[in-house]
Motif scaffolding. Structure first.
Motif, PDB file in Angstrom:
ATOM      1  N   ASP A   1     -46.643  45.558 -43.024  1.00 31.81           N
ATOM      2  CA  ASP A   1     -45.246  45.878 -42.723  1.00 31.81           C
ATOM      3  C   ASP A   1     -44.789  47.062 -43.575  1.00 31.81           C
ATOM      4  OD1 ASP A   1     -44.728  43.928 -40.744  1.00 31.81           O
ATOM      5  OD2 ASP A   1     -44.522  42.390 -42.289  1.00 31.81           O
ATOM      6  N   ALA A   2     -45.425  48.190 -43.326  1.00 32.99           N
ATOM      7  CA  ALA A   2     -45.091  49.455 -43.995  1.00 32.99           C
ATOM      8  C   ALA A   2     -45.575  50.569 -43.069  1.00 32.99           C
ATOM      9  CB  ALA A   2     -45.769  49.551 -45.358  1.00 32.99           C
ATOM     10  N   SER A   3     -44.971  51.726 -43.199  1.00 32.88           N
ATOM     11  CA  SER A   3     -45.337  52.852 -42.335  1.00 32.88           C
ATOM     12  C   SER A   3     -46.759  53.332 -42.654  1.00 32.88           C
ATOM     13  CB  SER A   3     -44.359  54.012 -42.535  1.00 32.88           C
ATOM     14  OG  SER A   3     -44.586  54.610 -43.810  1.00 32.88           O
ATOM     15  N   PRO A   4     -47.400  54.011 -41.695  1.00 34.79           N
ATOM     16  CA  PRO A   4     -48.720  54.577 -41.990  1.00 34.79           C
ATOM     17  C   PRO A   4     -48.704  55.495 -43.218  1.00 34.79           C
ATOM     18  CG  PRO A   4     -48.381  54.562 -39.631  1.00 34.79           C
ATOM     19  CD  PRO A   4     -47.069  54.145 -40.277  1.00 34.79           C
ATOM     20  N   ASP A   5     -47.629  56.250 -43.423  1.00 36.65           N
ATOM     21  CA  ASP A   5     -47.553  57.127 -44.605  1.00 36.65           C
ATOM     22  C   ASP A   5     -47.537  56.311 -45.897  1.00 36.65           C
ATOM     23  OD1 ASP A   5     -47.622  59.486 -43.169  1.00 36.65           O
ATOM     24  OD2 ASP A   5     -45.446  59.779 -43.202  1.00 36.65           O
ATOM     25  N   GLU A   6     -46.821  55.189 -45.889  1.00 35.11           N
ATOM     26  CA  GLU A   6     -46.772  54.340 -47.090  1.00 35.11           C
ATOM     27  C   GLU A   6     -48.137  53.693 -47.349  1.00 35.11           C
ATOM     28  OE1 GLU A   6     -42.207  52.728 -47.179  1.00 35.11           O
ATOM     29  OE2 GLU A   6     -43.458  52.153 -45.461  1.00 35.11           O
ATOM     30  N   VAL A   7     -48.802  53.233 -46.305  1.00 33.78           N
ATOM     31  CA  VAL A   7     -50.125  52.629 -46.451  1.00 33.78           C
ATOM     32  C   VAL A   7     -51.142  53.687 -46.879  1.00 33.78           C
ATOM     33  CG1 VAL A   7     -51.971  51.377 -45.275  1.00 33.78           C
ATOM     34  CG2 VAL A   7     -49.575  50.815 -44.782  1.00 33.78           C
ATOM     35  N   TRP A   8     -51.035  54.872 -46.295  1.00 34.84           N
ATOM     36  CA  TRP A   8     -51.934  55.986 -46.638  1.00 34.84           C
ATOM     37  C   TRP A   8     -51.846  56.297 -48.136  1.00 34.84           C
ATOM     38  CZ3 TRP A   8     -55.882  58.467 -44.575  1.00 34.84           C
ATOM     39  CH2 TRP A   8     -56.256  59.699 -45.096  1.00 34.84           C
ATOM     40  N   ALA A   9     -50.646  56.333 -48.660  1.00 39.05           N
ATOM     41  CA  ALA A   9     -50.466  56.629 -50.093  1.00 39.05           C
ATOM     42  C   ALA A   9     -51.179  55.590 -50.956  1.00 39.05           C
ATOM     43  CB  ALA A   9     -48.981  56.683 -50.441  1.00 39.05           C
ATOM     44  N   VAL A  10     -51.219  54.357 -50.511  1.00 37.33           N
ATOM     45  CA  VAL A  10     -51.881  53.294 -51.277  1.00 37.33           C
ATOM     46  C   VAL A  10     -53.401  53.419 -51.179  1.00 37.33           C
ATOM     47  CG1 VAL A  10     -52.199  50.796 -51.492  1.00 37.33           C
ATOM     48  CG2 VAL A  10     -49.910  51.724 -51.084  1.00 37.33           C
ATOM     49  N   VAL A  11     -53.948  53.524 -49.956  1.00 36.13           N
ATOM     50  CA  VAL A  11     -55.416  53.516 -49.812  1.00 36.13           C
ATOM     51  C   VAL A  11     -56.071  54.782 -50.334  1.00 36.13           C
ATOM     52  CG1 VAL A  11     -55.416  51.870 -47.909  1.00 36.13           C
ATOM     53  CG2 VAL A  11     -55.480  54.322 -47.397  1.00 36.13           C
ATOM     54  N   THR A  12     -55.315  55.867 -50.431  1.00 34.23           N
ATOM     55  CA  THR A  12     -55.910  57.102 -50.955  1.00 34.23           C
ATOM     56  C   THR A  12     -55.699  57.267 -52.457  1.00 34.23           C
ATOM     57  OG1 THR A  12     -53.942  58.372 -50.336  1.00 34.23           O
ATOM     58  CG2 THR A  12     -55.792  58.324 -48.750  1.00 34.23           C
ATOM     59  N   ASP A  13     -55.106  56.289 -53.110  1.00 32.69           N
ATOM     60  CA  ASP A  13     -54.986  56.301 -54.570  1.00 32.69           C
ATOM     61  C   ASP A  13     -56.285  55.695 -55.124  1.00 32.69           C
ATOM     62  OD1 ASP A  13     -54.323  56.185 -57.240  1.00 32.69           O
ATOM     63  OD2 ASP A  13     -52.361  55.245 -56.903  1.00 32.69           O
ATOM     64  N   VAL A  14     -57.312  56.515 -55.168  1.00 32.65           N
ATOM     65  CA  VAL A  14     -58.679  56.078 -55.478  1.00 32.65           C
ATOM     66  C   VAL A  14     -58.759  55.308 -56.791  1.00 32.65           C
ATOM     67  CG1 VAL A  14     -61.020  56.906 -55.961  1.00 32.65           C
ATOM     68  CG2 VAL A  14     -59.698  57.906 -54.090  1.00 32.65           C
ATOM     69  N   ARG A  15     -58.034  55.742 -57.793  1.00 35.73           N
ATOM     70  CA  ARG A  15     -58.103  55.055 -59.101  1.00 35.73           C
ATOM     71  C   ARG A  15     -57.644  53.592 -59.004  1.00 35.73           C
ATOM     72  NH1 ARG A  15     -56.728  60.314 -60.317  1.00 35.73           N
ATOM     73  NH2 ARG A  15     -54.568  59.850 -59.924  1.00 35.73           N
ATOM     74  N   ARG A  16     -56.868  53.256 -57.988  1.00 32.22           N
ATOM     75  CA  ARG A  16     -56.383  51.874 -57.817  1.00 32.22           C
ATOM     76  C   ARG A  16     -57.339  50.992 -57.010  1.00 32.22           C
ATOM     77  NH1 ARG A  16     -50.350  51.398 -55.924  1.00 32.22           N
ATOM     78  NH2 ARG A  16     -50.682  49.264 -56.647  1.00 32.22           N
ATOM     79  N   HIS A  17     -58.424  51.555 -56.501  1.00 37.06           N
ATOM     80  CA  HIS A  17     -59.338  50.762 -55.680  1.00 37.06           C
ATOM     81  C   HIS A  17     -59.855  49.522 -56.408  1.00 37.06           C
ATOM     82  CE1 HIS A  17     -60.435  53.805 -52.283  1.00 37.06           C
ATOM     83  NE2 HIS A  17     -59.139  53.665 -52.440  1.00 37.06           N
ATOM     84  N   THR A  18     -60.079  49.602 -57.706  1.00 34.39           N
ATOM     85  CA  THR A  18     -60.541  48.412 -58.448  1.00 34.39           C
ATOM     86  C   THR A  18     -59.457  47.337 -58.469  1.00 34.39           C
ATOM     87  OG1 THR A  18     -59.860  49.368 -60.561  1.00 34.39           O
ATOM     88  CG2 THR A  18     -62.145  49.696 -59.903  1.00 34.39           C
ATOM     89  N   GLU A  19     -58.221  47.754 -58.583  1.00 35.75           N
ATOM     90  CA  GLU A  19     -57.091  46.813 -58.557  1.00 35.75           C
ATOM     91  C   GLU A  19     -57.047  46.071 -57.216  1.00 35.75           C
ATOM     92  OE1 GLU A  19     -52.298  47.392 -57.958  1.00 35.75           O
ATOM     93  OE2 GLU A  19     -53.365  48.880 -59.148  1.00 35.75           O
ATOM     94  N   PHE A  20     -57.254  46.800 -56.128  1.00 38.14           N
ATOM     95  CA  PHE A  20     -57.194  46.195 -54.803  1.00 38.14           C
ATOM     96  C   PHE A  20     -58.396  45.282 -54.546  1.00 38.14           C
ATOM     97  CE2 PHE A  20     -54.967  50.384 -53.852  1.00 38.14           C
ATOM     98  CZ  PHE A  20     -53.742  49.885 -54.235  1.00 38.14           C
TER      99      PHE A  20
END
Length: 165
Positions: free
Chosen positions: A13-32
């Protein structure tokens, strides 16, 4: 030959731009990926474009190693793909197999359908021990669970962004 291939998706429940900002934050991949992930830290300084690399510091059992990844595709707001290489000397990179990863985003019902895909290719040499490990440890099941964990954590991060991020 493919050792494992998995695709899962979730509605966010977020726009593609908001989701894109999350999945492309590579340094956060371990957190996810969560605490069970073998990747413990990622060194990445961008920019996010085809050919850019990062280093993942990983731990599997008692072994610690570094494994590089390289961006293979970027279609802003839609597709982000990369390949991860096992730890080997640079001149042998890729001979030890590869893991291909991607996120795909599509608008859906006022939000985003987020898909996460992985494909693990066996190494050119020494595939038998790796195949045995996949079977004995039931790695495809664990990989599917990990992808579902990642999708759930990305969903949470996109739907409830932290105010300092």
């Amino acid at each position: 030959m493919t050792l494992s291939e998995i695709t899962e998706s979730v509605h966010v429940d977020a726009s593609p731009d908001e989701v894109w900002a999350v999945v492309t934050d590579v340094r956060r991949h371990t957190e996810f990926a969560g605490p069970k992930s073998i990747t413990k830290e990622i060194e990445f300084d961008g920019p996010l474009e085809v050919g850019t690399r990062w280093m993942a510091h990983e731990k599997f059992g008692p072994s610690r190693f570094d494994a590089p990844s390289e961006v293979t595709a970027i279609d802003r707001g839609h597709d982000f793909a990369w390949v991860s290489f096992p730890p080997m000397k640079e001149e042998n990179r890729g001979a030890g197999g590869r893991a291909y990863w991607d996120y795909h985003l599509e608008p859906e019902d006022g939000g985003t359908r987020l898909s996460h895909h992985m494909r693990v290719e066996e190494p050119a040499k020494g595939a038998l021990p790796l195949k045995a490990m996949y079977m004995v440890l039931n790695l495809p099941k664990k990989q599917r669970e990990a992808i579902l964990t990642t999708l759930g954590n990305v969903k949470e991060a996109a739907e409830h962004p932290h105010p300092t991020r």
